[in-house]
Design a protein around this motif. Structure first.
Motif, PDB file in Angstrom:
ATOM      1  N   VAL A 122       0.873  -1.614  -0.279  1.00 43.19           N
ATOM      2  CA  VAL A 122       0.247   0.347  -0.430  1.00 43.19           C
ATOM      3  C   VAL A 122       0.749   1.291   0.258  1.00 43.19           C
ATOM      4  CG1 VAL A 122      -1.713   1.036   1.392  1.00 43.19           C
ATOM      5  CG2 VAL A 122      -2.030  -1.190   0.929  1.00 43.19           C
ATOM      6  N   CYS A 123       2.030   0.859   0.839  1.00 44.44           N
ATOM      7  CA  CYS A 123       2.356   2.127   1.030  1.00 44.44           C
ATOM      8  C   CYS A 123       3.536   2.371  -0.419  1.00 44.44           C
ATOM      9  CB  CYS A 123       3.637   2.370   2.593  1.00 44.44           C
ATOM     10  SG  CYS A 123       2.703   2.234   3.669  1.00 44.44           S
ATOM     11  N   ALA A 124       3.961   1.506  -1.051  1.00 42.38           N
ATOM     12  CA  ALA A 124       5.003   1.889  -2.347  1.00 42.38           C
ATOM     13  C   ALA A 124       3.543   2.044  -3.609  1.00 42.38           C
ATOM     14  CB  ALA A 124       5.364   0.446  -2.424  1.00 42.38           C
ATOM     15  N   SER A 125       2.532   1.960  -3.574  1.00 46.48           N
ATOM     16  CA  SER A 125       1.512   2.175  -4.631  1.00 46.48           C
ATOM     17  C   SER A 125       1.410   3.594  -4.821  1.00 46.48           C
ATOM     18  CB  SER A 125      -0.039   1.177  -4.181  1.00 46.48           C
ATOM     19  OG  SER A 125       0.720  -0.245  -4.338  1.00 46.48           O
ATOM     20  N   ASP A 126       1.339   3.949  -6.124  1.00 45.50           N
ATOM     21  CA  ASP A 126       0.851   5.653  -5.948  1.00 45.50           C
ATOM     22  C   ASP A 126       0.026   5.842  -5.807  1.00 45.50           C
ATOM     23  OD1 ASP A 126       3.572   6.186  -7.191  1.00 45.50           O
ATOM     24  OD2 ASP A 126       3.343   4.586  -9.078  1.00 45.50           O
ATOM     25  N   LEU A 127      -1.658   5.304  -6.061  1.00 39.58           N
ATOM     26  CA  LEU A 127      -2.308   6.027  -5.888  1.00 39.58           C
ATOM     27  C   LEU A 127      -3.158   4.314  -4.730  1.00 39.58           C
ATOM     28  CD1 LEU A 127      -3.659   7.427  -9.107  1.00 39.58           C
ATOM     29  CD2 LEU A 127      -3.112   8.513  -6.909  1.00 39.58           C
ATOM     30  N   VAL A 128      -4.126   5.040  -4.115  1.00 43.62           N
ATOM     31  CA  VAL A 128      -4.645   3.626  -3.195  1.00 43.62           C
ATOM     32  C   VAL A 128      -6.145   3.940  -2.971  1.00 43.62           C
ATOM     33  CG1 VAL A 128      -4.378   2.135  -1.133  1.00 43.62           C
ATOM     34  CG2 VAL A 128      -2.922   3.146  -1.661  1.00 43.62           C
ATOM     35  N   LEU A 129      -6.890   2.519  -3.127  1.00 43.30           N
ATOM     36  CA  LEU A 129      -8.282   2.920  -2.829  1.00 43.30           C
ATOM     37  C   LEU A 129      -8.680   1.447  -2.464  1.00 43.30           C
ATOM     38  CD1 LEU A 129      -8.361   4.190  -5.946  1.00 43.30           C
ATOM     39  CD2 LEU A 129     -10.069   3.127  -6.952  1.00 43.30           C
ATOM     40  N   ALA A 130      -9.790   1.331  -1.325  1.00 36.66           N
ATOM     41  CA  ALA A 130     -10.110   0.937  -0.055  1.00 36.66           C
ATOM     42  C   ALA A 130     -11.355   0.628  -0.276  1.00 36.66           C
ATOM     43  CB  ALA A 130      -9.534   1.700   0.629  1.00 36.66           C
ATOM     44  N   ALA A 131     -12.297  -0.686  -0.070  1.00 34.78           N
ATOM     45  CA  ALA A 131     -13.512  -0.626   0.045  1.00 34.78           C
ATOM     46  C   ALA A 131     -13.340  -0.021   1.029  1.00 34.78           C
ATOM     47  CB  ALA A 131     -13.139  -2.276  -0.052  1.00 34.78           C
ATOM     48  N   GLU A 132     -14.881   0.187   1.460  1.00 40.29           N
ATOM     49  CA  GLU A 132     -15.850   1.039   3.020  1.00 40.29           C
ATOM     50  C   GLU A 132     -15.265  -0.746   4.030  1.00 40.29           C
ATOM     51  OE1 GLU A 132     -19.248   1.113   2.628  1.00 40.29           O
ATOM     52  OE2 GLU A 132     -19.311   3.567   1.669  1.00 40.29           O
ATOM     53  N   SER A 133     -15.149  -2.092   3.390  1.00 40.76           N
ATOM     54  CA  SER A 133     -14.705  -2.679   4.992  1.00 40.76           C
ATOM     55  C   SER A 133     -13.154  -3.088   5.200  1.00 40.76           C
ATOM     56  CB  SER A 133     -16.034  -3.798   4.556  1.00 40.76           C
ATOM     57  OG  SER A 133     -15.341  -4.404   3.713  1.00 40.76           O
ATOM     58  N   ALA A 134     -12.221  -2.389   4.090  1.00 43.69           N
ATOM     59  CA  ALA A 134     -11.005  -2.407   4.670  1.00 43.69           C
ATOM     60  C   ALA A 134     -10.342  -2.573   5.724  1.00 43.69           C
ATOM     61  CB  ALA A 134     -10.187  -1.845   3.588  1.00 43.69           C
ATOM     62  N   ARG A 135      -9.402  -2.900   5.991  1.00 41.65           N
ATOM     63  CA  ARG A 135      -8.324  -2.777   7.379  1.00 41.65           C
ATOM     64  C   ARG A 135      -7.047  -2.600   7.462  1.00 41.65           C
ATOM     65  NH1 ARG A 135     -13.368  -1.186   8.097  1.00 41.65           N
ATOM     66  NH2 ARG A 135     -14.253  -1.856   9.994  1.00 41.65           N
ATOM     67  N   PHE A 136      -6.598  -1.585   7.973  1.00 42.96           N
ATOM     68  CA  PHE A 136      -5.066  -1.655   7.876  1.00 42.96           C
ATOM     69  C   PHE A 136      -4.130  -1.950   8.833  1.00 42.96           C
ATOM     70  CE2 PHE A 136      -7.435   0.632   4.572  1.00 42.96           C
ATOM     71  CZ  PHE A 136      -6.135   0.556   3.491  1.00 42.96           C
ATOM     72  N   MET A 137      -3.133  -2.522   9.201  1.00 40.30           N
ATOM     73  CA  MET A 137      -2.252  -2.949  10.142  1.00 40.30           C
ATOM     74  C   MET A 137      -1.255  -3.015   9.790  1.00 40.30           C
ATOM     75  SD  MET A 137      -2.596  -4.954  13.772  1.00 40.30           S
ATOM     76  CE  MET A 137      -2.365  -6.275  12.833  1.00 40.30           C
ATOM     77  N   SER A 138       0.281  -2.140  10.719  1.00 38.37           N
ATOM     78  CA  SER A 138       1.711  -2.684   9.788  1.00 38.37           C
ATOM     79  C   SER A 138       1.866  -4.080  10.970  1.00 38.37           C
ATOM     80  CB  SER A 138       2.487  -1.539  10.556  1.00 38.37           C
ATOM     81  OG  SER A 138       3.618  -1.679  10.750  1.00 38.37           O
ATOM     82  N   GLY A 139       1.998  -3.703  11.785  1.00 34.29           N
ATOM     83  CA  GLY A 139       1.988  -5.609  12.529  1.00 34.29           C
ATOM     84  C   GLY A 139       3.183  -6.112  12.475  1.00 34.29           C
ATOM     85  N   ALA A 140       4.423  -5.357  12.039  1.00 32.66           N
ATOM     86  CA  ALA A 140       6.017  -5.796  12.454  1.00 32.66           C
ATOM     87  C   ALA A 140       5.996  -5.278  13.749  1.00 32.66           C
ATOM     88  CB  ALA A 140       6.293  -4.987  11.776  1.00 32.66           C
ATOM     89  N   THR A 141       5.892  -4.791  14.176  1.00 38.68           N
ATOM     90  CA  THR A 141       6.189  -4.573  16.584  1.00 38.68           C
ATOM     91  C   THR A 141       5.654  -5.885  16.738  1.00 38.68           C
ATOM     92  OG1 THR A 141       5.278  -3.265  16.787  1.00 38.68           O
ATOM     93  CG2 THR A 141       7.167  -2.614  15.617  1.00 38.68           C
TER      94      THR A 141
END
Length: 267
Positions: A122-141
Motif C-alpha cells: 500500500v505504501c509503495a503504490s502511487d494511488l490506493v483505493l479501499a473498500a469501506e470494509s478494508a482494514r490496515f495494520m503494520s503489525g511488525a512490532t
C-alpha cells in the motif's frame, strides 16, 4: 482481460491497463519465498511491456494481503533468520520494482492489508483505493520484528513522523475511513464498487500522457528524503525535456481546442 500465472500471482494486460492479482487466497495472500518470487516475476514482466500504461494490484480471496506468511515463518525454527533474509531480499526487489515502474501503480484494497507485504505494498503504490470494509495494520512490532518493504521511509512521508511512529509501535487496526483521514489512501469506495472504480481510475490514467506520468512518479519518489532546493534543477530539466514531446504538444493543443487529448507516448 485474460490473466496468466506467474507462480502464485496472476498478470494480465488489456488496452494499456495491467492487472496483477495476488493469488494465494487460502493463506490470505500471505507472502512466503515462492510467492515473492512469483510477485517479482510478474513485476519484471510488467517492466518489459512497453504498452503498459498503468498497473492495478488486487488480491484474490477475502483479503488483499495479510503480510508475511506467519505459519511458514514459525515453521522455520532456528532457521528463521536465514529464511527471512531471503524473503526480505525478494520483498525489497519487488518494492523497488514497483517504485521504479514507469507506469503508475494503483492498489485496490479489500479485507486486510497488513504487515510488510500488505501494508508495505500500500505504501509503495502511487494511488490506493479501499473498500469501506478494508482494514490496515503494520503489525511488525507486534510479532517482534520491524517494518520492511520500505515502509520505514514511505509511511512517515505519507502520514507524518508522529503518526507513522504510532502506527508502527502500537499496531492499531485502521479502518478505511481512518486511513483516508490520515492520508494513507486515496479514496474509499463501497465494497461492491471497488474493482469497477479501480478499473475506471486505471483506464483514466491509461489515457494520460505516459512519459509525463512516469516523470512525475520518478520525481515524487526520488524527492522523498531530499531537500526541495535539490529537486528543483531535476524538475526543471524534466519539464523542459517533456515539453519537446509530441504528447506535450498534443496536450497543449487539446487545452486550446477544448477537446480531450489523445496521447500516444510519442517522443
Amino acid at each position: 482481460m485474460q490473466l496468466i500465472e506467474t507462480g502464485p500471482v496472476l498478470l494480465g494486460l488489456e488496452d494499456g491497463v495491467g492487472r496483477l492479482v495476488l493469488n494465494r487466497p487460502e493463506a490470505s495472500n500471505g507472502m512466503d519465498v515462492p510467492f515473492l518470487r512469483g510477485l517479482y516475476d510478474a513485476i519484471m514482466t510488467a517492466h518489459g511491456r512497453p504498452d503498459l500504461r498503468v498497473l492495478l494490484i488486487t488480491g484474490a480471496g477475502p483479503n488483499f494481503c495479510a503480510g508475511g506468511d506467519v505459519k511458514t515463518f514459525a515453521a522455520q525454527g532456528d532457521a528463521l533468520p536465514d529464511y527471512l533474509r531471503e524473503a526480505t531480499s525478494w520483498l525489497q526487489v519487488c518494492v523497488q520494482g514497483l517504485l521504479g515502474l514507469q507506469a503508475p501503480v494503483i492498489a485496490a484494497v479489500h479485507g486486510f492489508a497488513a504487515g510488510g507485504g500488505g501494508f508495505g505494498l500500500v505504501c509503495a503504490s502511487d494511488l490506493v483505493l479501499a473498500a469501506e470494509s478494508a482494514r490496515f495494520m503494520s503489525g511488525a512490532t507486534r510479532v517482534g520484528m520491524a517494518p520492511d518493504a520500505g515502509s520505514s521511509v514511505t509511511l512517515p512521508q505519507i502520514v507524518g513522523v508522529r503518526k507513522a511512529m504510532e502506527i508502527f509501535l502500537t499496531n492499531p487496526t485502521l479502518t478505511a475511513a481512518d486511513a483516508l483521514q490520515i492520508g494513507l489512501i486515496t479514496r474509499v469506495v463501497p465494497d461492491d464498487r471497488l474493482l469497477d472504480e479501480a478499473l475506471e481510475l486505471a483506464r483514466t490514467l491509461a489515457a494520460g500522457a505516459p512519459r509525463a506520468q512516469a516523470a512525475t512518479k520518478r520525481l515524487v519518489w526520488s524527492g522523498i528524503g531530499g531537500r526541495v532546493e535539490a529537486q528543483l534543477p531535476e524538475e526543471a530539466r524534466t519539464v523542459a525535456e517533456l515539453s519537446g514531446t509530441a504528447d506535450a504538444r498534443e496536450g497543449l493543443a487539446a487545452v486550446i481546442e477544448r477537446r480531450r487529448p489523445a496521447f500516444g507516448g510519442r517522443e
